[in-house]
Scaffold this motif. Structure first.
Motif, mmCIF file in Angstrom:
data_model
loop_
_atom_site.group_PDB
_atom_site.id
_atom_site.type_symbol
_atom_site.label_atom_id
_atom_site.label_comp_id
_atom_site.label_asym_id
_atom_site.label_seq_id
_atom_site.Cartn_x
_atom_site.Cartn_y
_atom_site.Cartn_z
ATOM 1 N N LEU A 1 31.749 80.589 72.762
ATOM 2 C CA LEU A 1 31.520 80.778 71.325
ATOM 3 C C LEU A 1 30.029 80.777 71.018
ATOM 4 C CD1 LEU A 1 34.273 78.527 69.688
ATOM 5 C CD2 LEU A 1 34.211 81.013 69.821
ATOM 6 N N THR B 1 27.780 83.751 69.464
ATOM 7 C CA THR B 1 26.942 83.556 68.287
ATOM 8 C C THR B 1 25.518 84.036 68.542
ATOM 9 O OG1 THR B 1 28.238 81.589 67.785
ATOM 10 C CG2 THR B 1 26.157 81.870 66.613
ATOM 11 N N VAL C 1 36.546 84.834 60.519
ATOM 12 C CA VAL C 1 36.452 84.724 61.974
ATOM 13 C C VAL C 1 35.011 84.507 62.408
ATOM 14 C CG1 VAL C 1 36.758 85.963 64.131
ATOM 15 C CG2 VAL C 1 38.517 86.071 62.383
ATOM 16 N N SER C 2 34.110 85.320 61.805
ATOM 17 C CA SER C 2 32.703 85.170 62.183
ATOM 18 C C SER C 2 32.219 83.769 61.917
ATOM 19 C CB SER C 2 31.833 86.127 61.387
ATOM 20 O OG SER C 2 32.357 87.401 61.425
ATOM 21 N N TYR D 1 25.352 87.610 66.410
ATOM 22 C CA TYR D 1 24.963 87.334 65.027
ATOM 23 C C TYR D 1 23.470 87.058 65.014
ATOM 24 C CZ TYR D 1 29.959 86.835 64.686
ATOM 25 O OH TYR D 1 31.302 87.059 64.769
ATOM 26 N N VAL E 1 33.392 81.372 64.539
ATOM 27 C CA VAL E 1 32.702 81.508 65.822
ATOM 28 C C VAL E 1 31.351 80.814 65.784
ATOM 29 C CG1 VAL E 1 31.619 83.167 67.384
ATOM 30 C CG2 VAL E 1 33.875 83.628 66.479
ATOM 31 N N ILE E 2 30.667 80.932 64.653
ATOM 32 C CA ILE E 2 29.343 80.322 64.570
ATOM 33 C C ILE E 2 29.461 78.822 64.360
ATOM 34 C CG2 ILE E 2 27.182 80.270 63.305
ATOM 35 C CD1 ILE E 2 27.651 83.109 62.480
ATOM 36 N N PRO F 1 38.886 93.716 65.166
ATOM 37 C CA PRO F 1 37.847 93.047 65.966
ATOM 38 C C PRO F 1 38.391 91.889 66.802
ATOM 39 C CG PRO F 1 37.011 93.539 63.808
ATOM 40 C CD PRO F 1 38.452 93.910 63.776
ATOM 41 N N VAL F 2 39.306 91.111 66.241
ATOM 42 C CA VAL F 2 39.831 89.976 67.005
ATOM 43 C C VAL F 2 40.621 90.463 68.213
ATOM 44 C CG1 VAL F 2 41.394 88.020 66.934
ATOM 45 C CG2 VAL F 2 39.874 88.443 65.026
ATOM 46 N N LEU G 1 33.598 76.335 74.170
ATOM 47 C CA LEU G 1 32.476 76.152 73.249
ATOM 48 C C LEU G 1 31.272 76.983 73.665
ATOM 49 C CD1 LEU G 1 32.639 72.318 72.572
ATOM 50 C CD2 LEU G 1 33.108 74.158 70.971
ATOM 51 N N LEU H 1 29.331 93.472 63.282
ATOM 52 C CA LEU H 1 30.530 92.722 63.615
ATOM 53 C C LEU H 1 30.896 91.747 62.510
ATOM 54 C CD1 LEU H 1 32.123 93.156 66.147
ATOM 55 C CD2 LEU H 1 31.295 91.007 67.010
ATOM 56 N N VAL I 1 31.863 76.425 64.868
ATOM 57 C CA VAL I 1 32.411 75.449 65.818
ATOM 58 C C VAL I 1 31.346 74.939 66.800
ATOM 59 C CG1 VAL I 1 34.053 75.142 67.689
ATOM 60 C CG2 VAL I 1 34.780 76.214 65.567
ATOM 61 N N PRO J 1 37.540 100.281 57.483
ATOM 62 C CA PRO J 1 36.998 100.040 58.825
ATOM 63 C C PRO J 1 37.528 101.064 59.823
ATOM 64 C CG PRO J 1 38.722 98.462 58.316
ATOM 65 C CD PRO J 1 38.529 99.284 57.085
ATOM 66 N N TYR K 1 39.169 100.956 62.450
ATOM 67 C CA TYR K 1 40.519 100.854 62.991
ATOM 68 C C TYR K 1 41.575 101.224 61.963
ATOM 69 C CZ TYR K 1 39.317 96.148 61.247
ATOM 70 O OH TYR K 1 38.847 95.104 60.513
ATOM 71 N N ARG L 1 30.570 92.235 59.359
ATOM 72 C CA ARG L 1 31.300 92.953 58.333
ATOM 73 C C ARG L 1 32.741 93.160 58.739
ATOM 74 N NH1 ARG L 1 30.158 97.949 57.902
ATOM 75 N NH2 ARG L 1 28.346 97.968 59.247
ATOM 76 N N LEU L 2 32.891 93.675 59.953
ATOM 77 C CA LEU L 2 34.230 94.052 60.367
ATOM 78 C C LEU L 2 35.109 92.843 60.653
ATOM 79 C CD1 LEU L 2 33.947 97.127 62.666
ATOM 80 C CD2 LEU L 2 34.487 96.967 60.282
ATOM 81 N N ALA L 3 34.512 91.839 61.322
ATOM 82 C CA ALA L 3 35.353 90.722 61.723
ATOM 83 C C ALA L 3 35.825 89.930 60.537
ATOM 84 C CB ALA L 3 34.581 89.816 62.681
#
Lengths: 272, 321, 379
Positions: free
Chosen positions: A82, A86, B27-28, A90, B31-32, A172-173, A79, B19, B34, C90, C92, B21-23
């Motif tokens: 993450l 964030t 997924v983004s 972001y 990440v935020i 990205p992942v 957590l 990120l 959770v 993108p 990639y 945009r791409l992710a």
């Protein structure tokens, strides 16, 4: 800063560390005290260590504490990582200020407040207090510390590594798991260790949020301290200190050796 | 024709962070969301509950307060609860001199302890920053090591040192520096020692971090221009270390105000601090609503320092970039 | 046959009306908030070109590269690769690879694994990956360093790993961001030629971003001079140097002397210019200039001859005094202050070890040059 270590500097550092370590040293010394008193030396003895292992209460508490520590540290690390991602990646989303506040506030919030509030939450949702609630409470507290540690590593992370990975075809992942994560791994490990220690050490929040059958070691030690002490406590503490010290020293040495090796490698590379 | 696969990565605006945009949104957002939801539920909402409980009355029940704003009686029950809300607890607290004294004492004790910790910690941090570079990592490890050992244990160790038959008195008596044992345990002095001792790493680490970044050639330039060492310290070193000083002070002051273990173990019954009061109110008196009100007021007291701390963190993060 | 500069160039698709453009920037604009990094820029690059984007820091050249790689999207306009619009694709998924300025080698992976990374991402079977990695290592001569980690390599070796990694996937286009910036001078010179050889061997299109003029001039087929988000001139090195299209370009690449004056007389191909104090020069001029209008003539230092006595048959000869002189070993640089006050920079190759009647400070001297030794500038 340059290294002109004046006498004043040396004195302050030495005195400072003496102050820091004195109580610990005394604790360890008196764990071998023959006498029951904590302040009068009666001769060397290891009997308290023996009786320690027969103290079922303390053994149970240690087991609970260890389990809570490992589980909460692991979840908190996920957590917290993450949360760190964030915060650093972001920069604009709704409620960012609130999120940032929630991540940093627990670092300084008095534990009595956090403990009380979590307990009231558990009561409100009808969750029985015990192992599960203590773990949840510890996760909440320690994830913020993990976030701070991981965040400071992420801030100085070289983004061009991620760009290079994406340029070479990684999504990205995949980039995160194959490139970012391995590189920031030391910070994540530090975060885990920090979370584990904080969980191991916590008295106040555990007292509020734990329940029957889930007495943690600090709670046990605290209750015994109030009642009257035997050097059994010293013995328990000494063992704890020894375990931690060994761990930290090993980590330090491993780190140092890696650094030295790295420097040697770089020098060798320079020579071609 | 080249074989570029065309994807629908969505509208490409430059306003959205790269990120995101791409992710891909999913997924983004995960990440935020959770950690956000976790903290919202386990950190933020509990405060609201504390506030709500503080407005209700104590009761002989399990849980020991009258349920207010509950949905158990349906919607009408929810609204009837509003009428039972009262600020009685708050009124009672502000009228009770004991609580007022506890708050004030806690703030004062915390403030004094913070200053003491700064006075003790600064020379240590400074000495560490000026140490030869090879020793510095070891020193850093030595400062952090006690932190990994139990806080409770270290405070407990001081009991053995500070009590009338304790080691400190034994030492001073045997050296004939004093004739009678000093009463330190169960006084405010013991609390000061306890706080300074326990929070020292929290002060030293940010200080060290600030001082280490300082370029010593600034001091040399000052000396070259004729500035005496003490003046150089106040004019150059201290101002540059200010971020570390602020961070360290906040890291000590804020938790110290609500500290429980140290006042409990070292301060004894003669000392009054709000952390102990809250604990007693909760565990001994079983008065949850009042404890909640105590907590709320404590939180309000600390809101400003906490926000200062957030700001300092944010600023430090910007600088690191 | 005559050509600008000293090298014959056989590869010149930009002169071929049938050649299809490979990379196209069409009216590309890129804004970051209020700041415009790239302003309505259009550019065409052909297949197999070694193309250089040359400009000072902050001129937008790196932004162009990043838009091509896919790390930024244009605010307006489009970018085409082999006829296909790259918008929304993108990084990639683009057949474009980039060599980063900082090399961006993955520190936790060996040289081998670094090079293999891109191949693994596209799902190449393991034995093929091994073969390709071995090929790449041979290409950059790092075979015995395969198992080393980046921190165990020197700067030059790391650069070569970065290069190998970026060409391992055989991309159509290779982008290079200041590839030689971190290398010392000697290594830079060697590597310049290695890069050119590599490009020829692999048949790739290279787009290089650099602030180093020498690098651009040495390696590129064509150079685009970029300033504040706009292209000032796109031409071969020779054209950029010998026929700059503007004052900016003339000043940007190499050294230049500017003669400013008014048109005194126009003949078929030549124009006589009268300077402010009355000194007259005759220059070759194909632009349309009216008598009496302002005109600027730009001439490079090495095209100017410095003598101690007036040259007998020179069309343009001006007298002055040696203001400054510098002996650089392979050449000598003179600063001559003409009698009308203007300071001219002239340089001469020291083709002989011994000089007869050498000049020194404060000597009287003559500068002379041919009418076609410079260009008339209109911007």
């Amino acid at each position: 800063m340059n290294a002109t270590w004046s006498r004043f500097n040396v004195t302050s550092v030495v005195l400072g560390f003496a102050f820091l370590y004195l109580p610990i040293v005394l604790l360890i010394v008196f764990s071998f005290n023959e006498s029951k008193l904590v302040t009068v030396w009666g001769g060397f003895s290891t009997k308290w260590y023996v009786s320690l292992f027969h103290n079922q209460g303390l053994m149970d508490a240690t087991w609970v504490t260890a389990r809570v520590g490992v589980i909460s540290a692991t979840v908190a690390t996920v957590l917290g990582t993450l949360a760190a991602l964030t915060l650093t990646r972001y920069t604009r989303f709704r409620g960012r200020i609130l999120f940032s506040g929630m991540v940093f506030a627990p670092l300084v919030m008095p534990e009595v407040i956090t403990g009380l509030s979590l307990l009231l939450l558990f009561v409100a949702i009808g969750l029985d207090r015990g192992f599960f609630t203590v773990t949840l409470a510890h996760i909440t507290l320690t994830m913020c510390f993990v976030a701070v540690v991981v965040q400071s590593r992420l801030v100085s992370f070289d983004r061009s590594l991620e760009e290079a990975a994406m340029d070479l075809g990684a999504t990205p992942v995949k980039t995160f798991f194959q490139i970012t994560l391995p590189v920031i791994a030391p910070a994540i490990v530090s975060g885990w260790m920090l979370a584990f220690t904080l969980s191991l050490d916590d008295l106040v929040i555990a007292s509020f949020t734990s329940g029957p059958g889930a007495t943690t070691l600090p709670m046990k030690i605290y209750s015994q301290v109030r009642l009257g002490v035997t050097p059994e406590i010293n013995a328990a503490c000494t063992i704890l200190i020894a375990v931690v010290a060994v761990g930290v020293v090993i980590a330090s040495i491993a780190n140092k050796r890696r650094e030295v090796q790295r420097q040697l490698d770089e020098q060798a590379a320079q020579r071609g | 024709m080249s074989n570029i696969a065309i994807t629908d990565a969505g509208p490409s605006t430059s306003a959205k962070p790269f990120l995101t945009r791409l992710a891909g949104g999913f997924v983004s957002r995960l990440v935020i969301i959770v950690p956000y939801l976790w903290l919202l539920f386990f950190f933020f909402i509990p405060f609201i509950i504390v506030f709500k409980i503080s407005l209700s009355q104590s009761a002989i029940a399990m849980p020991p307060y009258t349920p207010v704003l509950d949905f158990r009686d349906g919607i009408s029950g929810f609204f009837s609860g509003f009428r039972e809300l009262s600020f009685d607890n708050y009124v009672w607290l502000t009228q009770d001199a004991l609580y007022f004294k506890a708050y004030v004492t806690s703030v004062i004790i915390a403030a004094i302890s913070t200053v003491l910790t700064l006075l003790v910690g600064f020379p240590i941090a400074y000495g560490m920053a000026r140490a030869p570079a090879t020793i510095r990592p070891t020193l850093l490890m030595l400062v952090i090591l006690p932190f990994w050992t139990s806080f409770l244990i270290r405070v407990y160790a001081w009991i053995g040192i500070l009590k009338p038959e304790g080691l400190l008195n034994q030492l001073l008596l045997s050296l004939h520096i004093i004739n009678q044992p000093l009463i330190i345990l169960n006084t405010y002095t013991a609390i000061f020692i306890g706080i300074v001792y326990s929070y020292l790493p929290f002060m030293v680490l940010p200080l060290y971090s600030s001082l280490e970044k300082m370029d010593y050639s600034l001091i040399e330039a000052a000396k070259d221009l004729g500035c005496p060492p003490t003046a150089a310290f106040w004019k150059i070193t201290f101002p540059l270390s200010l971020p570390g000083v602020i961070a360290g002070c906040l890291l000590v002051f804020i938790p110290a105000v609500g500290e429980f273990v140290i006042p409990d173990l070292l301060g004894g019954s003669q000392t009054l601090m709000i952390g102990k009061t809250l604990w007693n109110e909760f565990f001994a008196n079983r008065d949850w609503p009042v404890s909640s009100a105590v907590a709320v007021i404590l939180l309000l007291l600390l809101i400003v320092p906490i926000m200062l701390f957030q700001q300092a963190q944010a600023r430090a993060q910007e600088q690191d970039k | 046959m005559k050509s600008l500069g000293s090298i014959r160039r056989d590869f010149a698709p930009w002169n071929d009306p049938n050649a299809k453009p490979y990379i196209q920037f069409e009216n590309v604009t890129k804004k970051f908030g209020d700041f415009t990094a790239v302003n309505n820029l259009s550019l065409t690059i052909f297949e197999r070109e070694f193309f250089a984007l040359l400009g000072a820091s902050g001129c937008g050249k790196s932004t162009l590269l990043r838009m091509l790689a896919g790390f930024e999207e244009p605010t307006a306009g489009r970018i085409l690769l082999d006829g296909q619009d790259l918008r929304g694709i993108p990084p990639y998924r683009r057949p474009v690879n980039m060599m980063f300025q900082s090399y961006a080698l993955f520190p936790h992976m060996s040289v081998e694994k670094n090079i293999a990374f891109g191949l693994k991402q596209e799902g190449m079977p393991a034995p093929d990956i091994e073969k390709r990695v071995a090929e790449m290592l041979k290409l950059v001569k790092l075979e015995q360093f395969a198992k080393r980690k980046p921190h165990q390599l020197s700067g030059g070796q790391r650069q070569r790993v970065a290069l190998a990694r970026s060409v391992a996937k055989r991309p159509k286009v290779l982008l290079l961001d200041e590839p030689l910036g971190a290398l010392d001078k000697k290594l830079r010179e060697e590597t310049q030629f290695e890069l050119m050889d590599l490009q020829q061997e692999l048949g790739l299109t290279f787009v290089v971003v650099t602030h180093d003029q020498e690098e651009a001039m040495t390696t590129a087929d064509r150079i685009a001079i970029v300033d504040r988000g706009e292209v000032m001139q796109v031409a071969t090195p020779a054209e950029v140097y010998e026929a700059p299209s503007s004052r900016f370009v003339a000043h940007f690449v190499g050294n230049v002397n500017m003669f400013e004056g008014k048109v005194a007389e126009r003949a078929a191909n030549t124009t006589r210019i009268t300077g402010a104090t009355g000194a007259q020069i005759v220059v070759e001029n194909s632009t349309d200039t009216k008598a009496g209008s302002d005109i600027v003539f730009a001439i490079r230092p090495e095209k100017i001859k410095v003598t101690s006595k007036k040259p007998a048959d020179a069309v343009n000869a001006l007298e002055g005094e040696v203001y400054d002189v510098a002996y650089l070993g392979d050449m000598t640089v003179y600063h001559i202050r003409l009698d009308d006050g203007q300071i001219i920079r002239a340089s001469a190759l020291n083709a002989a070890r011994v000089t007869e009647d050498p000049l020194t400070w404060n000597d009287r001297a003559w500068v002379s040059f041919r009418p076609d030794a410079g260009v008339v500038l209109t911007r």
